[in-house]
Design an enzyme around this catalytic site. Structure first.
Site, PDB file in Angstrom:
ATOM      1  N   ARG A  26       0.524  -9.396  13.416  1.00  0.00           N
ATOM      2  CA  ARG A  26      -0.124  -8.331  12.632  1.00  0.00           C
ATOM      3  C   ARG A  26      -1.057  -8.924  11.568  1.00  0.00           C
ATOM      4  O   ARG A  26      -2.141  -8.402  11.322  1.00  0.00           O
ATOM      5  CB  ARG A  26       0.936  -7.437  11.976  1.00  0.00           C
ATOM      6  CG  ARG A  26       1.640  -6.532  12.994  1.00  0.00           C
ATOM      7  CD  ARG A  26       2.946  -5.998  12.467  1.00  0.00           C
ATOM      8  NE  ARG A  26       2.789  -5.111  11.340  1.00  0.00           N
ATOM      9  CZ  ARG A  26       3.743  -4.892  10.430  1.00  0.00           C
ATOM     10  NH1 ARG A  26       4.916  -5.504  10.512  1.00  0.00           N
ATOM     11  NH2 ARG A  26       3.537  -4.057   9.454  1.00  0.00           N
ATOM     12  N   ARG A  47      11.708  -6.174   4.072  1.00  0.00           N
ATOM     13  CA  ARG A  47      11.576  -4.726   3.905  1.00  0.00           C
ATOM     14  C   ARG A  47      12.649  -3.964   4.687  1.00  0.00           C
ATOM     15  O   ARG A  47      12.968  -4.295   5.816  1.00  0.00           O
ATOM     16  CB  ARG A  47      10.187  -4.312   4.406  1.00  0.00           C
ATOM     17  CG  ARG A  47       9.960  -2.826   4.388  1.00  0.00           C
ATOM     18  CD  ARG A  47       8.510  -2.500   4.380  1.00  0.00           C
ATOM     19  NE  ARG A  47       7.846  -2.774   5.658  1.00  0.00           N
ATOM     20  CZ  ARG A  47       6.553  -2.478   5.872  1.00  0.00           C
ATOM     21  NH1 ARG A  47       5.812  -1.988   4.902  1.00  0.00           N
ATOM     22  NH2 ARG A  47       6.016  -2.728   7.046  1.00  0.00           N
ATOM     23  N   ARG A  93      12.128  -2.226  10.337  1.00  0.00           N
ATOM     24  CA  ARG A  93      11.157  -1.851  11.367  1.00  0.00           C
ATOM     25  C   ARG A  93      11.092  -2.944  12.423  1.00  0.00           C
ATOM     26  O   ARG A  93      11.093  -4.126  12.094  1.00  0.00           O
ATOM     27  CB  ARG A  93       9.770  -1.705  10.724  1.00  0.00           C
ATOM     28  CG  ARG A  93       9.421  -0.283  10.381  1.00  0.00           C
ATOM     29  CD  ARG A  93       8.165  -0.190   9.577  1.00  0.00           C
ATOM     30  NE  ARG A  93       6.986  -0.777  10.210  1.00  0.00           N
ATOM     31  CZ  ARG A  93       5.770  -0.700   9.707  1.00  0.00           C
ATOM     32  NH1 ARG A  93       5.558  -0.071   8.556  1.00  0.00           N
ATOM     33  NH2 ARG A  93       4.741  -1.246  10.314  1.00  0.00           N
ATOM     34  N   LYS A 133       0.830  -1.216   0.000  1.00  0.00           N
ATOM     35  CA  LYS A 133       0.000   0.000   0.000  1.00  0.00           C
ATOM     36  C   LYS A 133       0.865   1.268   0.000  1.00  0.00           C
ATOM     37  O   LYS A 133       0.606   2.203  -0.747  1.00  0.00           O
ATOM     38  CB  LYS A 133      -0.928   0.024   1.232  1.00  0.00           C
ATOM     39  CG  LYS A 133      -1.855  -1.182   1.330  1.00  0.00           C
ATOM     40  CD  LYS A 133      -2.861  -1.042   2.460  1.00  0.00           C
ATOM     41  CE  LYS A 133      -2.258  -1.028   3.852  1.00  0.00           C
ATOM     42  NZ  LYS A 133      -1.579  -2.291   4.258  1.00  0.00           N
ATOM     43  N   ARG A 175      -9.156   0.312   9.913  1.00  0.00           N
ATOM     44  CA  ARG A 175      -8.728  -1.076  10.133  1.00  0.00           C
ATOM     45  C   ARG A 175      -9.756  -1.853  10.932  1.00  0.00           C
ATOM     46  O   ARG A 175      -9.536  -3.040  11.200  1.00  0.00           O
ATOM     47  CB  ARG A 175      -7.423  -1.072  10.913  1.00  0.00           C
ATOM     48  CG  ARG A 175      -6.166  -1.352  10.088  1.00  0.00           C
ATOM     49  CD  ARG A 175      -4.999  -1.102  11.003  1.00  0.00           C
ATOM     50  NE  ARG A 175      -3.791  -1.804  10.732  1.00  0.00           N
ATOM     51  CZ  ARG A 175      -2.727  -1.274  10.156  1.00  0.00           C
ATOM     52  NH1 ARG A 175      -2.757  -0.060   9.683  1.00  0.00           N
ATOM     53  NH2 ARG A 175      -1.624  -1.976  10.043  1.00  0.00           N
TER      54      ARG A 175
HETATM   55  P1  AMP Z   1       1.344  -0.011   9.585  1.00  0.00           P
HETATM   56  O1  AMP Z   1       2.508   0.891   9.342  1.00  0.00           O
HETATM   57  O2  AMP Z   1       0.113   0.405   8.835  1.00  0.00           O
HETATM   58  O3  AMP Z   1       1.681  -1.461   9.390  1.00  0.00           O
HETATM   59  O4  AMP Z   1       0.963   0.174  11.141  1.00  0.00           O
HETATM   60  C1  AMP Z   1       1.896  -0.116  12.162  1.00  0.00           C
HETATM   61  C2  AMP Z   1       1.179  -0.240  13.489  1.00  0.00           C
HETATM   62  O5  AMP Z   1       0.543   1.002  13.821  1.00  0.00           O
HETATM   63  C3  AMP Z   1       0.055  -1.272  13.563  1.00  0.00           C
HETATM   64  O6  AMP Z   1       0.545  -2.575  13.809  1.00  0.00           O
HETATM   65  C4  AMP Z   1      -0.784  -0.730  14.715  1.00  0.00           C
HETATM   66  O7  AMP Z   1      -0.181  -0.988  15.963  1.00  0.00           O
HETATM   67  C5  AMP Z   1      -0.706   0.769  14.476  1.00  0.00           C
HETATM   68  N1  AMP Z   1      -1.782   1.235  13.567  1.00  0.00           N
HETATM   69  C6  AMP Z   1      -1.629   1.773  12.326  1.00  0.00           C
HETATM   70  N2  AMP Z   1      -2.821   2.108  11.794  1.00  0.00           N
HETATM   71  C7  AMP Z   1      -3.762   1.778  12.710  1.00  0.00           C
HETATM   72  C8  AMP Z   1      -5.172   1.861  12.750  1.00  0.00           C
HETATM   73  N3  AMP Z   1      -5.880   2.341  11.712  1.00  0.00           N
HETATM   74  N4  AMP Z   1      -5.805   1.427  13.866  1.00  0.00           N
HETATM   75  C9  AMP Z   1      -5.123   0.957  14.921  1.00  0.00           C
HETATM   76  N5  AMP Z   1      -3.791   0.816  14.943  1.00  0.00           N
HETATM   77  C10 AMP Z   1      -3.099   1.230  13.854  1.00  0.00           C
END
Ligand code: AMP
Length: 220
Positions: free
Chosen positions: A171, A127, A160, A13, A88
């Protein structure tokens, strides 16, 4: 145009968001990036969300939506937004509808990046990100010319902490339990555009841009 980019972690994404931004000038709002920035800047929000990010759990809806509301009130979001990693949960999807309505905007489409779990795991575990300019790489599929060094700014590349095997599994499981339901919901609302995201990044970009051309021309 306001878009949601939907799909599991590792679907690509963020990579595709950059391409859409180049073509359509939409502002990229990634809740993961916003949370990581809050953590790095040691803000009150950063301290509140650390445990969730570290364990791969979702940050509570209220905190997440409040952050998004503040972000999309900024002037650079007036011309259109691409939401990456938000919503989400079903609750967040409802909240987003409310936020957009209040701002006199609407959701034009939901681009769903369909990938197999194997692809997602392979992408996440390989990554790497530049500390300096945040450019993304993959050790196998998009390696930098010199290992560990950014091609663009010569910054140091890092992994990360939540891209480690155990957190990746968590996740993806959270995605299956809490986010996948949104696919059916947006399909029923006739907003869903599905892209086969198992292919190479350039092929996915071509499919994404083609779908968006159709969407922006259709006046939906
Ligand atoms: P991402 O970079 O989108 O993979 O997000 C990394 C982490 O941020 C996730 O594993 C969650 O802990 C938190 N996070 C990101 N977006 C959301 C969301 N919309 N709702 C809740 N937690 C989020």
């Amino acid at each position: 145009m306001n878009l949601v980019l939907l799909g599991p972690p590792g679907a690509g994404k963020g990579t595709q968001a950059k391409k859409i931004q180049e073509r359509y000038g939409l502002t990229h709002v990634s809740t993961g990036d916003l949370f990581r920035a809050a953590l790095a800047n040691q803000t009150a929000l950063g301290r509140q969300v650390k445990k969730y990010l570290d364990s791969g759990q979702l940050v509570p809806d209220e905190l997440t939506t409040a952050m998004v509301a503040e972000r999309i009130a900024q002037p650079d979001c007036a011309g259109g937004v691409m939401f990456d990693g938000y919503p989400r949960t079903v609750g967040q999807a409802k909240a987003l509808d409310g936020l957009l309505l209040k701002a006199g905007k609407k959701l034009d489409g939901v681009m769903y990046f369909d990938v197999t779990e194997e692809t997602a795991i392979e992408r996440l575990s390989g990554r790497r990100i530049c500390k300096g300019c945040s450019a993304g790489y993959h050790v196998k599929y998009m390696p930098p010319a010199k290992p560990g060094v950014c091609d663009r700014c010569a910054g140091e590349l890092y992994q990360r902490s939540d891209d480690k095997a155990e957190t990746i599994r968590e996740r993806l499981s959270v995605y299956g339990r809490q986010t996948e339901a949104l696919i059916g919901e947006y399909r029923a609302r006739r907003l869903l555009i599905t892209v086969d995201a198992n292919r190479a990044p350039d092929e996915v970009t071509a499919a994404v841009l083609k779908a968006l051309e159709k969407l922006s021309g259709s006046g939906r």
